[in-house]
Design an enzyme around this catalytic site. Structure first.
Site, PDB file in Angstrom:
ATOM      1  N   GLU A  69       0.858  -1.193   0.000  1.00 12.90           N
ATOM      2  CA  GLU A  69       0.000   0.000   0.000  1.00 12.90           C
ATOM      3  C   GLU A  69       0.887   1.233   0.000  1.00 12.90           C
ATOM      4  O   GLU A  69       1.740   1.416   0.877  1.00 12.90           O
ATOM      5  CB  GLU A  69      -0.959   0.031   1.199  1.00 12.90           C
ATOM      6  CG  GLU A  69      -1.842   1.280   1.132  1.00 12.90           C
ATOM      7  CD  GLU A  69      -3.045   1.288   2.060  1.00 12.90           C
ATOM      8  OE1 GLU A  69      -3.490   0.193   2.471  1.00 12.90           O
ATOM      9  OE2 GLU A  69      -3.532   2.390   2.356  1.00 12.90           O
ATOM     10  N   GLU A  94       4.802   5.293   3.688  1.00 14.05           N
ATOM     11  CA  GLU A  94       4.228   6.621   3.962  1.00 14.05           C
ATOM     12  C   GLU A  94       5.311   7.509   4.573  1.00 14.05           C
ATOM     13  O   GLU A  94       5.817   7.194   5.663  1.00 14.05           O
ATOM     14  CB  GLU A  94       3.030   6.473   4.917  1.00 14.05           C
ATOM     15  CG  GLU A  94       2.399   7.778   5.371  1.00 14.05           C
ATOM     16  CD  GLU A  94       1.981   8.671   4.217  1.00 14.05           C
ATOM     17  OE1 GLU A  94       1.038   8.328   3.496  1.00 14.05           O
ATOM     18  OE2 GLU A  94       2.614   9.730   4.023  1.00 14.05           O
ATOM     19  N   ASP A 143      -1.758  12.035  -3.583  1.00 12.92           N
ATOM     20  CA  ASP A 143      -1.807  13.503  -3.672  1.00 12.92           C
ATOM     21  C   ASP A 143      -2.117  13.895  -5.117  1.00 12.92           C
ATOM     22  O   ASP A 143      -1.449  13.440  -6.043  1.00 12.92           O
ATOM     23  CB  ASP A 143      -0.463  14.089  -3.251  1.00 12.92           C
ATOM     24  CG  ASP A 143      -0.177  13.834  -1.784  1.00 12.92           C
ATOM     25  OD1 ASP A 143      -0.852  14.424  -0.940  1.00 12.92           O
ATOM     26  OD2 ASP A 143       0.719  13.012  -1.492  1.00 12.92           O
ATOM     27  N   LYS A 147      -2.699  21.073 -10.304  1.00  5.27           N
ATOM     28  CA  LYS A 147      -2.309  22.189 -11.179  1.00  5.27           C
ATOM     29  C   LYS A 147      -1.381  21.636 -12.258  1.00  5.27           C
ATOM     30  O   LYS A 147      -0.492  20.835 -11.954  1.00  5.27           O
ATOM     31  CB  LYS A 147      -1.565  23.249 -10.379  1.00  5.27           C
ATOM     32  CG  LYS A 147      -2.464  24.032  -9.441  1.00  5.27           C
ATOM     33  CD  LYS A 147      -1.648  25.085  -8.719  1.00  5.27           C
ATOM     34  CE  LYS A 147      -2.467  25.681  -7.586  1.00  5.27           C
ATOM     35  NZ  LYS A 147      -1.644  26.253  -6.521  1.00  5.27           N
ATOM     36  N   ASP A 179     -10.284  10.937  -6.127  1.00  3.98           N
ATOM     37  CA  ASP A 179     -11.525  11.700  -6.247  1.00  3.98           C
ATOM     38  C   ASP A 179     -11.294  12.990  -7.045  1.00  3.98           C
ATOM     39  O   ASP A 179     -12.027  13.959  -6.884  1.00  3.98           O
ATOM     40  CB  ASP A 179     -12.172  11.968  -4.877  1.00  3.98           C
ATOM     41  CG  ASP A 179     -11.262  12.689  -3.900  1.00  3.98           C
ATOM     42  OD1 ASP A 179     -10.117  13.042  -4.273  1.00  3.98           O
ATOM     43  OD2 ASP A 179     -11.696  12.921  -2.752  1.00  3.98           O
ATOM     44  N   THR A 217     -11.417   5.426   3.320  1.00  4.81           N
ATOM     45  CA  THR A 217     -10.229   5.990   3.958  1.00  4.81           C
ATOM     46  C   THR A 217     -10.544   7.342   4.592  1.00  4.81           C
ATOM     47  O   THR A 217     -11.560   7.973   4.303  1.00  4.81           O
ATOM     48  CB  THR A 217      -9.073   6.168   2.951  1.00  4.81           C
ATOM     49  OG1 THR A 217      -9.331   7.320   2.148  1.00  4.81           O
ATOM     50  CG2 THR A 217      -8.888   4.944   2.078  1.00  4.81           C
ATOM     51  N   ARG A 218      -9.622   7.770   5.433  1.00  5.34           N
ATOM     52  CA  ARG A 218      -9.816   9.041   6.131  1.00  5.34           C
ATOM     53  C   ARG A 218      -9.856  10.203   5.127  1.00  5.34           C
ATOM     54  O   ARG A 218     -10.678  11.100   5.225  1.00  5.34           O
ATOM     55  CB  ARG A 218      -8.675   9.257   7.128  1.00  5.34           C
ATOM     56  CG  ARG A 218      -9.002  10.338   8.150  1.00  5.34           C
ATOM     57  CD  ARG A 218      -7.779  10.844   8.843  1.00  5.34           C
ATOM     58  NE  ARG A 218      -7.253   9.886   9.815  1.00  5.34           N
ATOM     59  CZ  ARG A 218      -6.217  10.163  10.601  1.00  5.34           C
ATOM     60  NH1 ARG A 218      -5.624  11.328  10.525  1.00  5.34           N
ATOM     61  NH2 ARG A 218      -5.779   9.276  11.459  1.00  5.34           N
ATOM     62  N   TYR A 219      -8.955  10.155   4.145  1.00  5.95           N
ATOM     63  CA  TYR A 219      -8.924  11.212   3.132  1.00  5.95           C
ATOM     64  C   TYR A 219     -10.219  11.205   2.312  1.00  5.95           C
ATOM     65  O   TYR A 219     -10.784  12.258   2.004  1.00  5.95           O
ATOM     66  CB  TYR A 219      -7.706  11.016   2.227  1.00  5.95           C
ATOM     67  CG  TYR A 219      -7.590  12.051   1.133  1.00  5.95           C
ATOM     68  CD1 TYR A 219      -6.936  13.262   1.360  1.00  5.95           C
ATOM     69  CD2 TYR A 219      -8.150  11.829  -0.117  1.00  5.95           C
ATOM     70  CE1 TYR A 219      -6.849  14.216   0.357  1.00  5.95           C
ATOM     71  CE2 TYR A 219      -8.063  12.769  -1.124  1.00  5.95           C
ATOM     72  CZ  TYR A 219      -7.408  13.961  -0.880  1.00  5.95           C
ATOM     73  OH  TYR A 219      -7.324  14.907  -1.877  1.00  5.95           O
ATOM     74  N   GLU A 220     -10.672  10.016   1.991  1.00  5.54           N
ATOM     75  CA  GLU A 220     -11.908   9.874   1.201  1.00  5.54           C
ATOM     76  C   GLU A 220     -13.073  10.554   1.912  1.00  5.54           C
ATOM     77  O   GLU A 220     -13.901  11.215   1.278  1.00  5.54           O
ATOM     78  CB  GLU A 220     -12.186   8.373   1.020  1.00  5.54           C
ATOM     79  CG  GLU A 220     -13.449   8.035   0.260  1.00  5.54           C
ATOM     80  CD  GLU A 220     -13.591   6.519   0.068  1.00  5.54           C
ATOM     81  OE1 GLU A 220     -12.723   5.760   0.556  1.00  5.54           O
ATOM     82  OE2 GLU A 220     -14.574   6.124  -0.567  1.00  5.54           O
TER      83      GLU A 220
HETATM   84  C1  LIG Z   1      -4.000  12.457  -0.002  1.00  2.12           C
HETATM   85  S1  LIG Z   1      -3.142  11.408   1.083  1.00  2.12           S
HETATM   86  C2  LIG Z   1      -4.189   9.956   1.188  1.00  2.12           C
HETATM   87  C3  LIG Z   1      -3.825   9.084   2.347  1.00  2.12           C
HETATM   88  C4  LIG Z   1      -4.630   7.776   2.469  1.00  2.12           C
HETATM   89  N1  LIG Z   1      -4.364   6.883   1.358  1.00  2.12           N
HETATM   90  C5  LIG Z   1      -6.095   8.057   2.577  1.00  2.12           C
HETATM   91  O1  LIG Z   1      -6.804   7.817   1.586  1.00  2.12           O
HETATM   92  O2  LIG Z   1      -6.549   8.522   3.653  1.00  2.12           O
HETATM   93  C6  LIG Z   1      -1.802  10.829   0.062  1.00  2.12           C
HETATM   94  C7  LIG Z   1      -0.691  10.223   0.871  1.00  2.12           C
HETATM   95  O3  LIG Z   1       0.284   9.678  -0.003  1.00  2.12           O
HETATM   96  C8  LIG Z   1       1.544   9.886   0.564  1.00  2.12           C
HETATM   97  N2  LIG Z   1       2.547   9.793  -0.502  1.00  2.12           N
HETATM   98  C9  LIG Z   1       2.731  10.638  -1.536  1.00  2.12           C
HETATM   99  N3  LIG Z   1       3.767  10.261  -2.294  1.00  2.12           N
HETATM  100  C10 LIG Z   1       4.241   9.108  -1.740  1.00  2.12           C
HETATM  101  C11 LIG Z   1       5.314   8.253  -2.045  1.00  2.12           C
HETATM  102  N4  LIG Z   1       6.118   8.487  -3.098  1.00  2.12           N
HETATM  103  N5  LIG Z   1       5.522   7.181  -1.268  1.00  2.12           N
HETATM  104  C12 LIG Z   1       4.715   6.932  -0.205  1.00  2.12           C
HETATM  105  N6  LIG Z   1       3.684   7.714   0.147  1.00  2.12           N
HETATM  106  C13 LIG Z   1       3.459   8.801  -0.608  1.00  2.12           C
HETATM  107  C14 LIG Z   1       1.446  11.274   1.183  1.00  2.12           C
HETATM  108  O4  LIG Z   1       2.413  11.509   2.192  1.00  2.12           O
HETATM  109  C15 LIG Z   1       0.027  11.254   1.728  1.00  2.12           C
HETATM  110  O5  LIG Z   1      -0.024  10.852   3.077  1.00  2.12           O
END
Ligand SMILES: C[S@@+](CC[C@H](N)C(=O)[O-])C[C@H]1O[C@@H](n2cnc3c(N)ncnc32)[C@H](O)[C@@H]1O
Length: 238
Positions: A69, A94, A143, A147, A179, A217-220
């Site tokens: 993951e 993460e 993420d 942009k 999303d 997920t929390r972000y969702e």
């Molecule tokens: C928008 S958050 C979503 C987190 C989680 N998946 C959720 O849905 O609640 C995106 C996460 O991806 C992580 N992330 C971004 N690029 C990454 C990478 N190259 N390797 C591991 N994690 C990464 C970020 O630090 C961030 O916590």
């Protein structure tokens, strides 16, 4: 210069890829979670992927499957999936340390023995994994970098899609969820043209339907994007 336009963008000598993540630390980590960072994290950390190839069997010899993951955020989804499948090794990556600390709490509370954590960039882990060594890659709400000038920071690029195809076992699957509609289209375009990957489901399948095993997920829950979540599922084929 904004924090998103870092000098690394123009530095050809750095061997690290562009950062695909934002902050690596926000608020102070709670004492209990900080203690887990000192005790539990070293015990379940993925060996340093930049030191050499990774062998999933050395992380959990009895594992029937290997799941990866990427960007587990606070770790709720990873922990829920790992609890459902104690026979699968779940490698979570993460770099956001508050997220890692939260995930450790879930691992401890769930007494999960099958989770290993890399508290940094998943792309290092992917590069260090052998060909055909992973059953599932899970990328949930990466993420968005929506942009145009930031699109190059997106985790899903042709190169990463090819790397995911390389580490997936034949029949192994990749789930990508976002999303943001333009990221869904971007990802679909790149995954579709990646040799060895084939989309699961008919082309006209309703991509808004969550798979049966999806865990919200929390972000969702924050609903920050511009569409209801889009679910893409691909299979590794020969
Ligand atoms: C928008 S958050 C979503 C987190 C989680 N998946 C959720 O849905 O609640 C995106 C996460 O991806 C992580 N992330 C971004 N690029 C990454 C990478 N190259 N390797 C591991 N994690 C990464 C970020 O630090 C961030 O916590």
């Amino acid at each position: 210069m904004s924090s998103d336009d870092r000098p690394e963008d123009d530095n050809p000598h750095l061997d690290r890829p562009l950062r695909s993540f934002g902050r690596i630390k926000a608020r102070p980590i709670k004492p209990r979670q900080a203690a887990l960072m000192d005790t539990l994290l070293p015990a379940i950390a993925v060996p340093d992927p930049r030191a050499g190839p990774l062998d999933p069997r050395a992380m959990m010899s009895e594992a029937k499957e290997v799941w990866l993951e990427i960007g587990f955020g606070g770790g709720e989804h990873m922990a829920a999936q790992a609890a459902r499948r104690p026979d699968a090794l779940v490698i979570g990556c993460e770099p956001f340390l508050n997220g890692v600390a939260s995930a450790l709490r879930h691992v401890e509370e769930g007494d999960l023995k099958n989770v290993r954590i890399h508290a940094d960039d998943a792309r290092d882990v992917v590069d260090a994994l052998p060909d055909a060594s992973v059953d599932r890659v899970l990328i949930l709400f990466p993420d968005p970098w929506h942009k145009a000038r930031h699109n190059k920071r997106r985790l899903l690029q042709d190169e990463t899609a090819q790397a995911f195809a390389r580490i997936l076992k034949p029949g192994g699957t990749l789930r990508f969820v976002t999303d943001w509609l333009d990221y869904a289209e971007w990802a679909l375009e790149r995954l579709d043209r990646t040799p060895g990957l084939e989309r699961i489901g008919a082309a006209d399948q309703d991509w808004f339907v969550p798979p049966a095993d999806h865990v919200v997920t929390r972000y969702e829950e924050k609903k920050l994007g511009d569409t209801t979540p889009v679910f893409l599922e691909f299979r590794r084929v020969d």
